[in-house]
Structure formats: structure tokens, C-alpha cells
Design a protein around this motif. Structure first.
Motif, PDB file in Angstrom:
ATOM      1  N   ALA A  51      37.924  41.825  26.410  1.00 32.27           N
ATOM      2  CA  ALA A  51      38.809  40.735  25.978  1.00 32.27           C
ATOM      3  C   ALA A  51      39.130  39.802  27.142  1.00 32.27           C
ATOM      4  O   ALA A  51      39.152  38.575  26.987  1.00 32.27           O
ATOM      5  N   LEU A  52      39.367  40.371  28.325  1.00 33.36           N
ATOM      6  CA  LEU A  52      39.661  39.532  29.490  1.00 33.36           C
ATOM      7  C   LEU A  52      38.425  38.728  29.907  1.00 33.36           C
ATOM      8  O   LEU A  52      38.537  37.554  30.306  1.00 33.36           O
ATOM      9  N   THR A  53      37.260  39.335  29.793  1.00 26.67           N
ATOM     10  CA  THR A  53      36.033  38.611  30.114  1.00 26.67           C
ATOM     11  C   THR A  53      35.837  37.430  29.168  1.00 26.67           C
ATOM     12  O   THR A  53      35.404  36.346  29.586  1.00 26.67           O
ATOM     13  N   ALA A  54      36.168  37.640  27.876  1.00 31.57           N
ATOM     14  CA  ALA A  54      36.053  36.555  26.901  1.00 31.57           C
ATOM     15  C   ALA A  54      36.995  35.404  27.228  1.00 31.57           C
ATOM     16  O   ALA A  54      36.740  34.255  26.846  1.00 31.57           O
ATOM     17  N   MET A  55      38.092  35.698  27.937  1.00 28.04           N
ATOM     18  CA  MET A  55      39.038  34.663  28.346  1.00 28.04           C
ATOM     19  C   MET A  55      38.667  34.048  29.693  1.00 28.04           C
ATOM     20  O   MET A  55      39.365  33.159  30.190  1.00 28.04           O
ATOM     21  N   GLY A  56      37.582  34.533  30.284  1.00 24.52           N
ATOM     22  CA  GLY A  56      37.174  34.015  31.581  1.00 24.52           C
ATOM     23  C   GLY A  56      37.892  34.665  32.749  1.00 24.52           C
ATOM     24  O   GLY A  56      37.940  34.102  33.844  1.00 24.52           O
ATOM     25  N   ILE A  57      38.445  35.851  32.549  1.00 20.75           N
ATOM     26  CA  ILE A  57      39.158  36.579  33.605  1.00 20.75           C
ATOM     27  C   ILE A  57      38.318  37.779  34.011  1.00 20.75           C
ATOM     28  O   ILE A  57      38.018  38.653  33.189  1.00 20.75           O
ATOM     29  N   ALA A  58      37.952  37.851  35.258  1.00 17.09           N
ATOM     30  CA  ALA A  58      37.161  38.972  35.772  1.00 17.09           C
ATOM     31  C   ALA A  58      38.071  39.935  36.509  1.00 17.09           C
ATOM     32  O   ALA A  58      38.945  39.516  37.291  1.00 17.09           O
ATOM     33  N   LEU A  59      37.888  41.200  36.260  1.00 16.34           N
ATOM     34  CA  LEU A  59      38.697  42.199  36.947  1.00 16.34           C
ATOM     35  C   LEU A  59      38.274  42.305  38.409  1.00 16.34           C
ATOM     36  O   LEU A  59      37.077  42.253  38.722  1.00 16.34           O
ATOM     37  N   PRO A  60      39.231  42.456  39.302  1.00 19.63           N
ATOM     38  CA  PRO A  60      38.885  42.542  40.727  1.00 19.63           C
ATOM     39  C   PRO A  60      38.207  43.879  41.061  1.00 19.63           C
ATOM     40  O   PRO A  60      38.344  44.866  40.318  1.00 19.63           O
ATOM     41  N   SER A  61      37.507  43.892  42.163  1.00 21.66           N
ATOM     42  CA  SER A  61      36.840  45.127  42.612  1.00 21.66           C
ATOM     43  C   SER A  61      37.863  46.011  43.317  1.00 21.66           C
ATOM     44  O   SER A  61      37.786  46.286  44.521  1.00 21.66           O
ATOM     45  N   LYS A  62      38.820  46.467  42.566  1.00 22.27           N
ATOM     46  CA  LYS A  62      39.884  47.334  43.071  1.00 22.27           C
ATOM     47  C   LYS A  62      40.121  48.475  42.089  1.00 22.27           C
ATOM     48  O   LYS A  62      39.523  48.526  41.000  1.00 22.27           O
ATOM     49  N   ARG A  63      40.993  49.358  42.456  1.00 23.61           N
ATOM     50  CA  ARG A  63      41.306  50.508  41.599  1.00 23.61           C
ATOM     51  C   ARG A  63      42.479  50.133  40.694  1.00 23.61           C
ATOM     52  O   ARG A  63      43.568  49.791  41.177  1.00 23.61           O
ATOM     53  N   ILE A  64      42.253  50.204  39.394  1.00 25.62           N
ATOM     54  CA  ILE A  64      43.283  49.894  38.394  1.00 25.62           C
ATOM     55  C   ILE A  64      43.716  51.206  37.744  1.00 25.62           C
ATOM     56  O   ILE A  64      42.884  51.941  37.189  1.00 25.62           O
TER      57      ILE A  64
END
Length: 504
Positions: A51-64
Motif C-alpha cells: 500500500a505504501l509503495t502504491a502511494m510512492g513511499i518506499a520503506l527505508p533500509s532499516k529495521r522496522i
């Protein structure tokens, strides 16, 4: 720094608050959800990521890391998607942390970010109101949640709409309550030819919420009579409507946010399992007994139900509550319903029909009715023999009172009971009265008491049967507008209880 939002976990019809904490830290890239999530909750990370990718938001290369607190409470359901996404957006500083921390959210995410309606919006809104929080949910669940009234409900169509709402770009108007559902026009009692005694018993049962059993040959009209019962019952009070709707909300049965004032009428097939009738299965959902809360549970072909299923109804009939106990769940659902049942007198059905004598009488009838245990039979306040209707009577014009006329008398009797029990919480009808309260409302004169004691001694009534006769007599007196139980009222109540030695 940890960001948090709030949601609920369902335990029966209760919605327990859950804090969704999210931390984005330096470390090996991962997306972990902890806090006893089930499979659906664990899979939320993929739906949230997409869903975030569809909004153009990429998750950072960190630990969530997402923690669902309290961590020792099992978390089930896809409604955790939205609060996880909101807490993650706050942790990424895309949404204000203080704003996200002040809402309670539930909703399932599609891969494109669309919000999908989920069950349980109504009890979730009540929990949000108690915590003084705004409820955020899918647009389709908003009208249902808005019935609570004391809680602001924001219904969004997508996660992107919520981001624009919280950032002030495009505020979403609070949801309004859905339409009050209209019940389908019920069938009229005048359509039933003959069966005047059975119609009278139906009226008494409706007036006092008494359990009712019809016994008769096939085609005599047992199911037809039961189908007319919804048209005789008064509408749900606001409190009863809320109680019933909360159960239906958890079960996912509320459509388009509509709440009904009509009393539920559930008629499961005799092949229904114990989980279907009592509750259980995956997620320990409410069964037919709870879905009939404040309404009617009709069991056609009663002896054909599994005996273990019927026996599990004995305790709920007395307590108005069913306990669903499983290895990982121990839940309580309310189930204060009126039990109406129909049965043939024997396997072939013609034991009591003089024109079609049963070849195995009387053993056929004894064996068939023995499938209903004595303790369960003892819980029926009214037991009515429904004889076959003569063919010549079927051509006669409609007779007797219409459903509207009978419903008016039932409503007056219910009003008398509401006034009588106004100072007794949890007691709404004569069927609910017990102990000292029952003694107070059913004081008998010397003549009536002598009649009742004689009947109890002659027919071997149990203590339960004795008290149920008193409750039925009180209801008959209410229908007649009498302040005291008189001999005709008591005699009629006894007649409905002692139709045969087998059923007494």
C-alpha cells in the motif's frame, strides 16, 4: 523514537484497546510484528508495504519493529492493517505523531491502499468513545460506527485519503449513521386457517418471552405459525438494538451500516453443528443462539438436531449467556432469546392423526420424542398440540385477529412489564423474573394456590415447571389487563403445560 496508534482486539462482543507501537531503528533491514499476532496480522506487513509503495513511499533500509501491546493478548484479524500503517507513517515522520497517537483505527488494506470494511466497527467505536479518541475506519464501516454518537468517526476510502486528511490537505467529513433497516413485511396471522389454540399460545409466548413447542403432524401449520411470530413482537428498544447490533457487527452481518429495530429471527437447519448453534469455529464467532439475542431462535424438526447440540442450549436458556471455551479462547456472548421449536409426534409423523394411524404406535412416538431430553423439555413454558386442519376448512375465509391486532395486545402487555420491572435492571419480561421478584409479582389467592399445588402433585411438576407456570399465568393476566392472577389465568397456563403425560 517510538510512534504509536491505537486499535482494538475483540474478545466476544467486547473490544479491548491495543496500543500499536512502531520503531524504525538502525540495523539489518527487516519488518517484524510482535505481540502474539495470528497469521492474518503477521501478513499485514506485506499489505502495508504494498500500500505504501502504491502511494510512492518506499520503506527505508532499516529495521522496522511493530509491537502490539499488551503483548500477552492474542491478536486476530485483518483490521490491524490500518493502525500498523498509521504508526509506521508517524515513525517515518510522514504524519504528525501526536495526531496519530490520538486516534483509534481499524481496517484492512488492499495492495493498492484501498481500505476494506471489517467486522466489529460498532464495538470498536464504543471503546473509542470511552477512551475519548477519534475512530478511523474504512468508509464502508463508518455509518455503522457512527451509531454510537458520542465518538467522532472518520471513514476513509484509502490510506492516501487519510494522509491528506491528517496533513490538512483534504479533510474528511465525519461519518453519519447509516439508514435504519426496514424489516420485510411479515406474514399475517389471519392467513393461518384454524389452529386458534396455537395462535393464542403464540400470543402469550410473544407477550412474555416464553419458550414454545409445537407438536403435530406434517403439514398441520407448525412452521407457518412460527413464521408469523416476528409480526407479533414489539420493536427493539434503543438499548436492545445496540446490544443485538454489537453481536451482528462482530459476526460481520451489518450491511451498509444499517441497524434494525426488528427483533432477529434465526431458523438454522437441523444439520447445523454445535459451533454453528452455540458459537466457536475459527475466531470463536457467535453462533445462532447469540445472533438471536433479544429475538427468536426457531428450531424446526427439533428431534432431528444432534442431541449434543440440543443439550448445550440448556444452560444458555437459563442464564441468557453462552460461554465459548476453546484451547486459545474463552469468550462470553449474550443470548437471551425466545426458543420456539416444532416437532412431529413420531418418526413417520402421523402418530396423532386418526385418519392415518401409525403402524408402530405407541413405541414410535416414545422413541422419537425421547430424543429430546427431559431437562430440555422442562424448559418449554408452552407445549401445544397442533392437529391437522380439515380440507373443508381451507376454503373458509380468513378468521381470527390479524397480526396487527395481536401485536397491539402484545405491546400493551410488554408495556405493563416494562413498568413493573423498571427498578430491576436486567429484567425486561415475565420470563426473566425469578426468586423473590417472581414471588412478588405472582402472589396467588387461596383458591389458585390450591389448584396449582394439586396439579403439581398430580403431574409431578419439577420446581422449574412450577415457576414457569406462574410466569405464564402472570403473562396471561397482563394480556387480560388484570392486576392479579385469577383462577382462569392459572388454569389456562396449566393447560399449556400439561398437554400429555410424556411432555409433562
Amino acid at each position: 523514537m517510538v510512534a504509536q496508534s491505537y486499535t482494538v482486539a475483540f474478545e466476544g462482543v467486547e473490544a479491548l484497546p491495543v496500543e500499536v507501537q512502531c520503531a524504525v531503528t538502525i540495523g539489518v533491514p527487516a519488518f517484524a510484528i510482535v505481540g502474539l499476532p495470528d497469521k492474518a496480522v503477521s501478513e499485514a506487513r506485506e499489505r502495508v508495504r504494498s500500500a505504501l509503495t502504491a502511494m510512492g513511499i518506499a520503506l527505508p533500509s532499516k529495521r522496522i519493529t511493530v509491537n502490539l501491546s499488551p503483548a500477552d493478548m492474542p491478536k486476530e484479524g485483518s483490521h490491524f492493517d490500518l493502525p500498523i500503517a498509521l504508526s509506521l507513517l508517524a515513525a517515518l515522520d510522514i504524519l504528525p505523531r501526536d495526531v496519530v497517537g490520538g486516534v483509534m483505527a481499524l481496517g484492512e488494506l488492499s495492495l493498492d491502499g484501498t481500505l476494506v470494511p471489517v467486522p466489529g466497527a460498532l464495538p470498536a467505536a464504543m471503546t473509542a468513545a470511552e477512551a475519548d479518541r477519534v475512530l478511523v475506519c474504512p468508509h464502508g464501516s463508518g455509518p455503522e460506527a457512527a451509531w454510537v454518537g458520542s465518538c467522532t468517526v472518520i471513514g476513509a476510502r484509502s490510506l492516501g485519503d487519510l494522509v491528506r486528511h491528517f496533513s490538512g490537505q483534504a479533510p474528511i467529513r465525519p461519518a453519519s449513521p447509516g439508514e435504519l433497516s426496514r424489516a420485510a413485511q411479515s406474514r399475517d396471522l389471519r392467513d393461518v386457517k384454524g389452529q386458534e389454540r396455537a395462535k393464542r399460545a403464540l400470543e402469550i409466548a410473544a407477550a412474555g418471552r416464553h419458550h414454545l413447542l409445537f407438536v403435530g403432524t406434517p403439514g398441520s401449520g407448525k412452521s407457518m405459525l412460527a413464521a408469523r411470530l416476528p409480526g407479533l413482537l414489539p420493536p427493539l428498544s434503543p438499548q436492545e438494538a445496540l446490544e443485538t447490533s454489537m453481536i451482528h457487527s462482530v459476526a460481520g452481518l451489518l450491511t451498509e451500516g444499517g441497524i434494525s429495530r426488528s427483533r432477529p429471527y434465526r431458523d438454522p437447519h437441523h444439520t447445523a453443528s454445535m459451533a454453528a448453534i452455540i458459537g466457536g469455529g475459527r475466531g470463536a464467532k457467535p453462533g445462532e443462539a447469540s445472533l438471536a439475542h433479544n429475538g427468536v431462535l426457531f428450531l424446526d424438526e427439533l428431534p432431528e438436531f444432534q442431541r449434543t447440540v440440543l443439550e448445550t442450549l440448556r444452560q444458555p436458556l437459563e442464564t441468557g449467556q453462552v460461554m465459548v471455551s476453546r484451547a486459545n479462547a474463552h469468550l462470553a456472548y449474550p443470548c437471551r432469546f425466545m426458543l420456539v421449536a416444532a416437532a412431529n409426534p413420531c418418526k413417520c409423523g402421523y402418530l396423532s392423526d386418526p385418519g392415518r394411524a401409525c403402524s408402530r404406535a405407541p413405541g414410535c412416538g416414545d422413541d422419537y420424542m425421547a430424543r429430546i431430553s427431559g431437562p430440555l423439555m422442562d424448559r418449554f413454558d408452552l407445549r401445544i398440540e397442533v392437529p391437522p386442519v380439515a380440507f373443508m376448512d381451507l376454503d373458509l375465509p380468513p378468521s381470527g385477529d390479524s397480526s396487527a391486532d395481536v401485536a397491539a395486545r402484545v405491546a400493551r402487555a410488554r408495556d405493563i412489564q416494562s413498568e413493573r420491572f423498571a427498578a430491576h435492571p436486567g429484567v425486561r419480561t415475565n420470563a426473566d423474573a425469578e426468586g423473590a421478584l417472581l414471588d412478588e409479582i405472582t402472589r396467588l389467592d387461596t383458591d389458585c394456590r390450591a389448584l396449582l399445588l394439586k396439579a403439581a402433585d398430580s403431574f409431578g411438576l419439577t420446581a422449574r415447571g412450577y415457576h414457569r407456570i406462574l410466569r405464564v399465568a402472570r403473562t396471561i393476566a397482563d394480556l387480560g389487563g388484570s392486576g392479579a392472577i385469577q383462577r382462569p389465568h392459572l388454569a389456562e397456563a396449566l393447560g399449556y403445560r400439561l398437554i400429555s403425560s410424556r411432555q409433562a
